[in-house]
Motif scaffolding. Structure first.
Motif, PDB file in Angstrom:
ATOM      1  N   LYS A 348       0.740  -1.256   0.150  1.00 55.76           N
ATOM      2  CA  LYS A 348       0.032   0.210   0.014  1.00 55.76           C
ATOM      3  C   LYS A 348       0.868   1.152  -0.115  1.00 55.76           C
ATOM      4  O   LYS A 348       1.919   1.211   0.305  1.00 55.76           O
ATOM      5  CB  LYS A 348      -0.837   0.026   1.237  1.00 55.76           C
ATOM      6  CG  LYS A 348      -1.968  -1.142   1.329  1.00 55.76           C
ATOM      7  CD  LYS A 348      -2.671  -1.018   2.431  1.00 55.76           C
ATOM      8  CE  LYS A 348      -3.767  -2.294   2.505  1.00 55.76           C
ATOM      9  NZ  LYS A 348      -4.753  -1.910   3.670  1.00 55.76           N
ATOM     10  N   ASN A 349       0.454   2.508  -0.392  1.00 50.52           N
ATOM     11  CA  ASN A 349       0.824   3.729  -0.270  1.00 50.52           C
ATOM     12  C   ASN A 349       1.998   3.762  -1.259  1.00 50.52           C
ATOM     13  O   ASN A 349       3.264   4.505  -0.995  1.00 50.52           O
ATOM     14  CB  ASN A 349       1.552   4.005   1.205  1.00 50.52           C
ATOM     15  CG  ASN A 349       0.075   3.909   1.994  1.00 50.52           C
ATOM     16  OD1 ASN A 349      -0.910   4.467   1.715  1.00 50.52           O
ATOM     17  ND2 ASN A 349       0.209   3.772   3.394  1.00 50.52           N
ATOM     18  N   ASN A 350       2.148   3.034  -2.177  1.00 53.44           N
ATOM     19  CA  ASN A 350       2.926   3.150  -3.638  1.00 53.44           C
ATOM     20  C   ASN A 350       4.510   2.589  -2.972  1.00 53.44           C
ATOM     21  O   ASN A 350       5.453   3.023  -3.572  1.00 53.44           O
ATOM     22  CB  ASN A 350       3.156   4.430  -3.814  1.00 53.44           C
ATOM     23  CG  ASN A 350       1.749   4.539  -4.722  1.00 53.44           C
ATOM     24  OD1 ASN A 350       1.210   3.986  -5.346  1.00 53.44           O
ATOM     25  ND2 ASN A 350       1.539   5.980  -4.541  1.00 53.44           N
ATOM     26  N   TRP A 351       4.640   1.612  -2.057  1.00 56.94           N
ATOM     27  CA  TRP A 351       5.626   0.952  -1.693  1.00 56.94           C
ATOM     28  C   TRP A 351       5.798  -0.481  -2.345  1.00 56.94           C
ATOM     29  O   TRP A 351       5.129  -1.018  -2.607  1.00 56.94           O
ATOM     30  CB  TRP A 351       5.722   0.685  -0.102  1.00 56.94           C
ATOM     31  CG  TRP A 351       5.849   1.817   0.581  1.00 56.94           C
ATOM     32  CD1 TRP A 351       5.151   2.654   1.293  1.00 56.94           C
ATOM     33  CD2 TRP A 351       7.445   2.467   1.033  1.00 56.94           C
ATOM     34  NE1 TRP A 351       5.625   3.475   2.063  1.00 56.94           N
ATOM     35  CE2 TRP A 351       7.317   3.457   1.984  1.00 56.94           C
ATOM     36  CE3 TRP A 351       8.679   1.980   0.822  1.00 56.94           C
ATOM     37  CZ2 TRP A 351       8.244   4.148   2.304  1.00 56.94           C
ATOM     38  CZ3 TRP A 351       9.849   2.610   1.233  1.00 56.94           C
ATOM     39  CH2 TRP A 351       9.593   4.008   1.899  1.00 56.94           C
ATOM     40  N   THR A 352       7.211  -0.624  -2.758  1.00 59.80           N
ATOM     41  CA  THR A 352       7.455  -1.740  -3.268  1.00 59.80           C
ATOM     42  C   THR A 352       8.894  -2.478  -2.412  1.00 59.80           C
ATOM     43  O   THR A 352       9.668  -1.668  -2.545  1.00 59.80           O
ATOM     44  CB  THR A 352       7.770  -1.877  -4.862  1.00 59.80           C
ATOM     45  OG1 THR A 352       6.687  -1.383  -5.527  1.00 59.80           O
ATOM     46  CG2 THR A 352       8.375  -3.112  -5.551  1.00 59.80           C
ATOM     47  N   THR A 387      11.568   0.542  -2.704  1.00 63.10           N
ATOM     48  CA  THR A 387      11.184   1.551  -3.544  1.00 63.10           C
ATOM     49  C   THR A 387       9.751   2.413  -3.103  1.00 63.10           C
ATOM     50  O   THR A 387       8.741   1.723  -2.805  1.00 63.10           O
ATOM     51  CB  THR A 387      10.937   0.985  -5.077  1.00 63.10           C
ATOM     52  OG1 THR A 387      12.209   0.381  -5.306  1.00 63.10           O
ATOM     53  CG2 THR A 387      10.798   1.960  -6.108  1.00 63.10           C
ATOM     54  N   LYS A 388       9.703   3.692  -3.227  1.00 58.26           N
ATOM     55  CA  LYS A 388       8.508   4.508  -2.918  1.00 58.26           C
ATOM     56  C   LYS A 388       8.497   5.535  -3.907  1.00 58.26           C
ATOM     57  O   LYS A 388       9.301   6.189  -4.332  1.00 58.26           O
ATOM     58  CB  LYS A 388       8.918   5.199  -1.604  1.00 58.26           C
ATOM     59  CG  LYS A 388       7.809   6.140  -1.076  1.00 58.26           C
ATOM     60  CD  LYS A 388       6.516   5.766  -0.913  1.00 58.26           C
ATOM     61  CE  LYS A 388       5.534   6.840  -0.269  1.00 58.26           C
ATOM     62  NZ  LYS A 388       3.998   6.203   0.011  1.00 58.26           N
ATOM     63  N   ASP A 389       7.210   5.555  -4.479  1.00 57.59           N
ATOM     64  CA  ASP A 389       6.615   6.482  -5.539  1.00 57.59           C
ATOM     65  C   ASP A 389       5.820   7.613  -4.376  1.00 57.59           C
ATOM     66  O   ASP A 389       4.844   7.443  -4.012  1.00 57.59           O
ATOM     67  CB  ASP A 389       5.715   6.027  -6.472  1.00 57.59           C
ATOM     68  CG  ASP A 389       6.407   4.994  -7.181  1.00 57.59           C
ATOM     69  OD1 ASP A 389       7.756   5.413  -7.558  1.00 57.59           O
ATOM     70  OD2 ASP A 389       6.047   3.903  -7.818  1.00 57.59           O
ATOM     71  N   PHE A 390       6.425   8.488  -4.231  1.00 56.88           N
ATOM     72  CA  PHE A 390       5.812   9.664  -3.236  1.00 56.88           C
ATOM     73  C   PHE A 390       4.602  10.391  -4.121  1.00 56.88           C
ATOM     74  O   PHE A 390       3.645  10.834  -3.553  1.00 56.88           O
ATOM     75  CB  PHE A 390       6.964  10.585  -2.855  1.00 56.88           C
ATOM     76  CG  PHE A 390       7.819  10.072  -1.968  1.00 56.88           C
ATOM     77  CD1 PHE A 390       7.668   9.876  -0.549  1.00 56.88           C
ATOM     78  CD2 PHE A 390       9.213   9.558  -2.379  1.00 56.88           C
ATOM     79  CE1 PHE A 390       8.567   9.364   0.318  1.00 56.88           C
ATOM     80  CE2 PHE A 390      10.206   9.085  -1.625  1.00 56.88           C
ATOM     81  CZ  PHE A 390       9.820   8.824  -0.222  1.00 56.88           C
ATOM     82  N   LEU A 394       8.227  12.255  -7.915  1.00 55.08           N
ATOM     83  CA  LEU A 394       9.296  11.985  -7.194  1.00 55.08           C
ATOM     84  C   LEU A 394       9.050  10.546  -6.627  1.00 55.08           C
ATOM     85  O   LEU A 394       8.236   9.908  -6.140  1.00 55.08           O
ATOM     86  CB  LEU A 394       9.147  13.017  -5.665  1.00 55.08           C
ATOM     87  CG  LEU A 394      10.189  12.688  -4.891  1.00 55.08           C
ATOM     88  CD1 LEU A 394      11.733  13.156  -5.521  1.00 55.08           C
ATOM     89  CD2 LEU A 394       9.850  13.600  -3.661  1.00 55.08           C
ATOM     90  N   SER A 395      10.463   9.641  -6.781  1.00 56.24           N
ATOM     91  CA  SER A 395      10.463   8.375  -6.089  1.00 56.24           C
ATOM     92  C   SER A 395      11.660   8.071  -5.818  1.00 56.24           C
ATOM     93  O   SER A 395      12.781   8.661  -6.197  1.00 56.24           O
ATOM     94  CB  SER A 395      10.208   7.367  -7.575  1.00 56.24           C
ATOM     95  OG  SER A 395      10.974   7.385  -8.379  1.00 56.24           O
TER      96      SER A 395
END
Length: 719
Positions: A348-352, A387-390, A394-395
């Motif tokens: 969730k929240n664009n975390w991988t 990896t986080k897509d803020f 911005l990532s």
């Protein structure tokens, strides 16, 4: 009278409706302040709204009252919402600036030093199918990349040489995990190949420099191979080749798949039929077993396992200059195993999250007449990234990895041994920032520590790209890179430190409608290269006293459009490389770095014949070598290397492929250098023998049959 009452009622009702209407107006622009025509503006949950005109203006009326939400929508831009109070007759909305949405389809891509071979990227240079259909590659991943800009063809080696760097300066990864001893062990002047089957991979990323902070311990290049995800069907693949054969079987469903493969190769029957330049005692032979498995976990998770074991050998006589005998008998036996597992999960929240562990084991038993040498190398790689897509602008990719490395050399006949054990630890982080869809900045930092040399280092890296037109992009990349010396040097001198390299790259890429043009300028400096006294076979006084540089430019043109049913690409690379390294006391041009490198690959499809015909031509201006009969170091150069390869692929049935290929069709006698006697003869001349090709040509015939339920699948389905 009733008519008068009705008229009066309707009159006052219309007045009430008139004074109950709110007029909403405003103007919409983009981030640069330019008017946006055609934007949809409406009140959420109603049909009241309008579209902006050519000046970005809009106006409409609504009978709704109280607090409402005004929505602004336009294709390619982020939707915006604004709260308004509809209890006023006239509502002038402040100027709205829509922000363009950045997606994989419209975002600029960094291409400086980077070449994708996949079906996923816009900036694709090669596709997976190109790897197995390039005539000169003979199905080898590295063979296909030797036709790309920045590489040099070293015909008697077979490994990947990039921009004046040695083959050891290229790091090879599978699904982000480092592969130890990625090439098969071979004798001097006998070309090698990568160990893995090209059909394993859905794509590759090849960097000629300035590569991501995620990768390290490589001064010149990173080659990242991506294995396939879930297989799409149950099938069996039978291969019958002029040099051996194999069988692969795949079982698959929607949640998991597994592929088991076995191959056996033996060049003895082939070499008995085709004349060879080498004096073989036992032709190259090998067998391998391979497993590739994939399993879906929950909603967005995938586990992969790849395991391979193989064994092989060869034995040949190496003639010595000035002697009539057969020479020195070189006998090689190799065993190799590689296993890795990795897990990727989208949260969730664009975390991988990604986590993996890989283990490589290589053992060589080498005989040089009566001298026996055994070498064992083990590499364990443990890695975790997040990896986080803020946002779409911005990532960040951040990770930690550890290498556990062991190397040992034995002289069993003399009961002598030496070994090293090493622990390397790394931290890295890399951030992508899109200022807009046309401009991206990527900054990275990689830090490392070597336990054996007790050394720390920090590598900053930065790259950026700007889209100058709908199809054209300018990119820039710069960074610092470190690499520890190769094992056979470190086992002699444990205190050897990292060699260092700095990269500067400027790139232009044009890609549109089947045509790709790529040009790149580069400069690469070297420092703290390993030097020694004596000969490479027995180096003395090893130290980090070397230095050098490489500079030049690449040109690449690929065209799938201009000629019907024809796909071709042309590559030219100029590399001016000089370095003080190994036993040399001055800067020299290395024998693995020709200045001029040219290649052309063409494939033509004839639908009526169910055939593809291919041709590859490679050329360079020759290889430097040291002639002791002349003054100076690296004082001579061979004639130009030239090789023409042809291939024919025929599909008589959907599930049957017949592939015929021949390298160096014209039989050119390419020379890669000369071997000299250590002492001069009675006339004061050092006698020599040329180092040439194993055979005038290599002919390959393969028959590939796929067995599946629908009888239409073949070996190319998943490429």
């Amino acid at each position: 009278m009733k008519t008068l009452y009705l008229f009066t009622y309707l009159f006052f009702l219309q007045i009430g409706l008139l004074f109950g209407q709110s007029q909403i107006s405003g103007i919409i622009t983009d981030e640069k302040g330019l008017a946006l025509p055609g934007v949809n503006i409406f009140i959420k949950g109603s049909f009241d709204g309008a579209s902006s005109d050519t000046e970005g203006k809009y106006v409409f009326e609504t009978s709704l009252e109280g607090e409402q939400t005004l929505v602004f929508q336009f294709l390619g831009f982020k939707a915006q919402e604004l709260s308004i109070n509809c209890n006023q007759q006239s509502i002038q909305v402040e100027s709205i600036r829509l922000i363009e949405a950045i997606t994989e389809m419209n975002a600029v891509t960094i291409s400086a030093g980077a070449m994708d071979a996949s079906d996923e990227s816009k900036a694709v240079i090669l596709k997976p199918i190109d790897i197995v259909t390039t005539p000169s590659a003979m199905g080898d991943v590295v063979g296909a990349f030797q036709t790309l800009p920045g590489t040099s063809t070293v015909g008697n080696d077979g490994r990947l040489f990039v921009r004046g760097g040695d083959a050891s300066e290229v790091g090879i990864y599978v699904d982000g995990m480092r592969v130890g001893n990625a090439y098969g062990t071979t004798a001097a002047n006998v070309p090698t190949r990568t160990r893995f089957n090209a059909n394993l991979f859905k794509g590759t990323f090849f960097s000629t420099g300035g590569y991501s902070a995620e990768y390290g311990q490589a001064l010149s290049s990173a080659l990242a191979l991506k294995t396939k995800d879930l297989a799409i069907r149950n099938q069996g693949d039978l291969s019958i080749m002029s040099v051996g054969g194999g069988y692969s079987h795949t079982l698959a469903n929607e949640k998991h798949s597994i592929t088991l493969s076995a191959n056996y190769f033996d060049l003895q029957p082939y070499q008995n039929l085709i004349k060879q330049n080498f004096d073989w005692e036992r032709s190259p032979h090998s067998w391998d077993l391979e497993l590739a498995a994939q399993q879906k976990i929950k909603k967005n998770g995938l586990v992969k396992v790849l395991a391979r074991t193989e064994s092989g050998g060869m034995s040949l006589w190496r003639p010595e200059p000035g002697k009539e005998e057969r020479g020195v008998l070189t006998d090689i036996n190799n065993s190799y195993s590689y296993v890795q597992t990795n897990y990727r999960q989208a949260l969730k929240n664009n975390w991988t999250l990604f986590s993996g562990i890989a283990f490589s084991h290589n053992k060589d038993e080498i005989g040089l007449d009566s001298l026996q040498v055994h070498r064992t190398s083990n590499l364990t790689h443990i890695k975790t990234t997040a990896t986080k897509d803020f946002s779409d602008r911005l990532s960040a990719n951040t990770g930690i990895e550890v290498y556990l490395h062991g190397y040992e050399e034995l002289l069993p006949n003399k009961n002598l041994s030496r070994k090293i054990d090493e622990t390397e630890a790394y931290l890295f982080t890399e951030w992508d920032w899109y200022l807009n869809k046309d401009f991206i900045v990527r900054g990275g930092l990689r830090g490392g520590r070597s336990q054996l040399s007790d050394q720390y280092w920090l590598d900053p890296r930065i790259s950026l790209a700007y889209k100058v037109s709908e199809s054209g992009t300018i990119s820039f990349a710069s960074g610092k890179f470190h690499q520890l010396p190769v094992d056979n040097y470190r086992v002699i001198e444990n205190s050897l430190h990292n060699s260092k390299s700095n990269h500067l790259i400027l790139n232009y890429l044009y890609a549109n409608n089947g045509i790709t043009f790529r040009s790149e300028l580069f400069y690469k400096s070297y420092d703290r290269l390993v030097t020694f006294e004596g000969y490479p076979q027995d180096p003395q006084e090893l130290n980090n006293g070397g230095y050098g540089n490489a500079k030049g430019f690449d040109l690449f043109y690929r065209d799938r459009k201009s000629i019907k049913n024809t796909d071709f690409w042309v590559t030219y690379s100029f590399v001016d490389s000089e370095r003080k390294f190994d036993q040399f006391s001055n800067q020299v041009q290395p024998n693995f770095a020709p200045k001029h490198n040219f290649s052309i690959v063409a494939k033509h499809f004839i639908t009526n014949l169910n055939s593809q015909f291919g041709a590859s031509f490679s050329l360079n201006d020759g290889y430097t070598y040291a002639n002791p009969n002349l003054p100076g170091e690296m004082n001579s150069k061979t004639e130009s290397y030239q090789s023409l390869s042809l291939s024919w692929s025929y599909l008589p049935k959907p599930n049957l492929i017949i592939h015929l290929a021949c390298s160096n069709v014209l039989g050119r006698e390419n020379i890669f250098g000369y071997t000299y006697t250590q002492n001069s003869n009675e006339m004061g001349v050092f006698e020599s023998l040329p180092s040439g090709q194993a055979a005038p040509r290599f002919l390959f015939l393969g028959i590939f049959l796929t067995l599946s339920k629908d009888k239409t699948a073949n070996n190319l389905n998943n490429l």
